[in-house]
Scaffold this active site. Structure first.
Site, short mmCIF file in Angstrom:
data_model
loop_
_atom_site.label_atom_id
_atom_site.label_comp_id
_atom_site.label_asym_id
_atom_site.label_seq_id
_atom_site.Cartn_x
_atom_site.Cartn_y
_atom_site.Cartn_z
CG ASP A 209 8.17 51.39 -16.72
OD1 ASP A 209 9.28 51.62 -16.21
OD2 ASP A 209 7.44 50.44 -16.37
CB THR A 235 12.74 50.52 -10.26
OG1 THR A 235 13.52 50.27 -11.42
CG2 THR A 235 11.47 49.70 -10.31
NE ARG A 244 13.90 45.11 -4.68
CZ ARG A 244 14.43 44.40 -5.68
NH1 ARG A 244 15.69 44.06 -5.65
NH2 ARG A 244 13.70 44.02 -6.70
#
Ligand code: DSN
Length: 426
Positions: A209, A235, A244
């Protein structure tokens, strides 16, 4: 200022957006997970692409009218793939990477990893939240800690770095289905090769991640998990400087499982306006200036860490390899929350954060987390980092003294006038 349409249609929201524009302009944004998206990213995100439904994937949709959307998604995928393929330290080449740009953000991207590889009740391992991990890596309050048997690993007491010996011995004992290598409040580089060895030894899927560091990874200033991890989530709005959103990269052999997990497993129609923003951000990240930007982010974090250490702050691990610092402020006679709130009043915006082995509760912990991605996007450098250390020091010494705090706030505001932030309209 905003376009006149919104002001006429909804003055209340238009005024609030103006207020936020001004707040973002007049303050120093040091939340490690935040940044400024470019105007180009915001234009793509604010476009008519928000109107379209497109369940499925390019050339395999459940709704008609995808002539343009398919091209947008394919362009985003090819740009992201090209960026990450060139970071590869290991592996065969770009053709081995599969990219999915549909996750709504980082948490849904991580849930897709669980859905692709685990059954409820399976064992998973990740860095504990208290040591700098993320909620979705198995914390007890998250669905990931409720539906799976979570075995967190931590950092060493001696140097607050991830203890790879502990990771190995816990992995041998518990045989996790998924092993996470990823952090949200950890200032050191991750050793993806060591995680790969452990995952191979116990037959785990290695999931990296890289939400916080994806911009650093594509710029080559942080080691890349490509070629090591089976699956990579991120992200798109942190160091990557996009809208976003979320994205997943994986080895081709896992492509079908990941795609099925995102849609129809977890989500309906992708947010096509966000996909376009990701494509624009990937285009911007492919420019040589982005490499310099990412290097400056790290250089600024190091400079700020050194300046704070010189002023007697306890910088966790003694410094940083990436974009963030974790600072234990206990010895300064203040808690993280009191300091973060005083700094906010001084136009220095960051978050209070637990430090490893924190004796205090997460809602009022011992530390603060400081990130340099956003201030670096404004072109601020070492000289500003030295001023920042002095301002933080001044507020730390007198967090309840309104005149001290107001004095710093005025100095910060004056400095910010000289460094317009990308994307803001004033
Ligand atoms: N909320 C993000 C952060 O601040 O690190 C993680 O999801």
């Amino acid at each position: 200022m905003l376009e006149p349409d919104l002001r006429a249609a909804d003055p209340a929201i238009a005024t609030l957006i103006d207020d936020e524009n001004r707040r973002e302009h007049e303050s120093l944004r040091l939340i490690a997970s935040e940044n400024y998206a470019s105007r180009a990213v915001m234009e793509a995100t604010g476009s008519c692409l928000t109107n379209k439904y497109s369940e499925g994937y390019a050339r395999k949709r459940y709704y008609e009218g995808q002539q343009v959307i398919d091209q947008v998604e394919e362009l985003a995928i090819s740009r992201v793939k090209a960026l990450f393929a060139k970071t590869r330290g290991k592996g065969e080449g770009q053709d081995d990477l599969h990219v999915n740009v549909q996750p709504y953000s980082g948490s849904p991207a991580n849930l897709a990893v669980y859905l692709a590889f685990c059954q409820a009740g399976d064992t998973i391992m990740g860095l504990g939240l208290a040591s700098g991990g993320h909620l979705t890596h198995g914390h007890s309050v998250s669905i990931t800690g409720k539906y799976f048997k979570s075995v967190p690993y931590g950092v060493r007491r001696t140097d607050c770095r991830i203890d790879m010996d502990e990771v190995r011995s816990l992995a041998r004992e518990h045989k996790p289905k998924v092993l996470w290598a990823g952090t949200t409040a950890y200032p050191r580089a991750l050793d993806f090769a060591a995680f790969r060895e452990i995952a191979d030894e116990v037959g785990a899927i290695l999931a990296a991640d890289i939400a916080h560091i994806s911009g650093l990874v594509v710029a080559g200033v942080h080691p890349s998990p490509v070629g090591y991890a089976d699956v990579i989530t991120s992200t798109t709005h942190k160091t990557f400087r996009g809208p976003r959103g979320g994205m997943i990269l994986c080895k081709k052999e896992h492509a079908a499982a990941i795609d099925r997990a995102v849609f129809p497993g977890l989500q309906g129609g992708p947010h096509n306006h966000t996909t376009a923003g990701i494509a624009v951000a990937a285009h911007e990240a492919a420019r040589p200036e982005f490499v310099q930007y990412a290097q400056n982010v790290v250089d600024n974090a190091k400079a700020l860490g050194e300046a704070l250490s010189a002023r007697g702050f306890a910088v966790v691990t003694g410094g940083t390899d990436n974009h963030l610092l974790l600072v234990d402020v206990t010895a300064k006679g203040v808690t993280g929350k009191v300091l973060a709130q005083a700094l906010d009043r001084a136009n220095i915006v960051l978050n209070y954060n637990a430090v490893p082995f924190d004796p205090r509760k997460p809602f009022d912990p011992s530390g603060i987390r400081i990130g340099t991605p956003a201030v670096t996007s404004r072109g601020m450098g070492r000289d500003v980092m030295l001023m920042l250390a002095e301002w933080i020091d001044r507020v730390t010494a007198a967090p309840a003294d309104d005149s001290v705090v107001a004095g710093v706030a005025a100095e910060v505001k004056a400095l910010c006038e000289k460094y317009p932030a990308p994307g803001l309209r004033l």
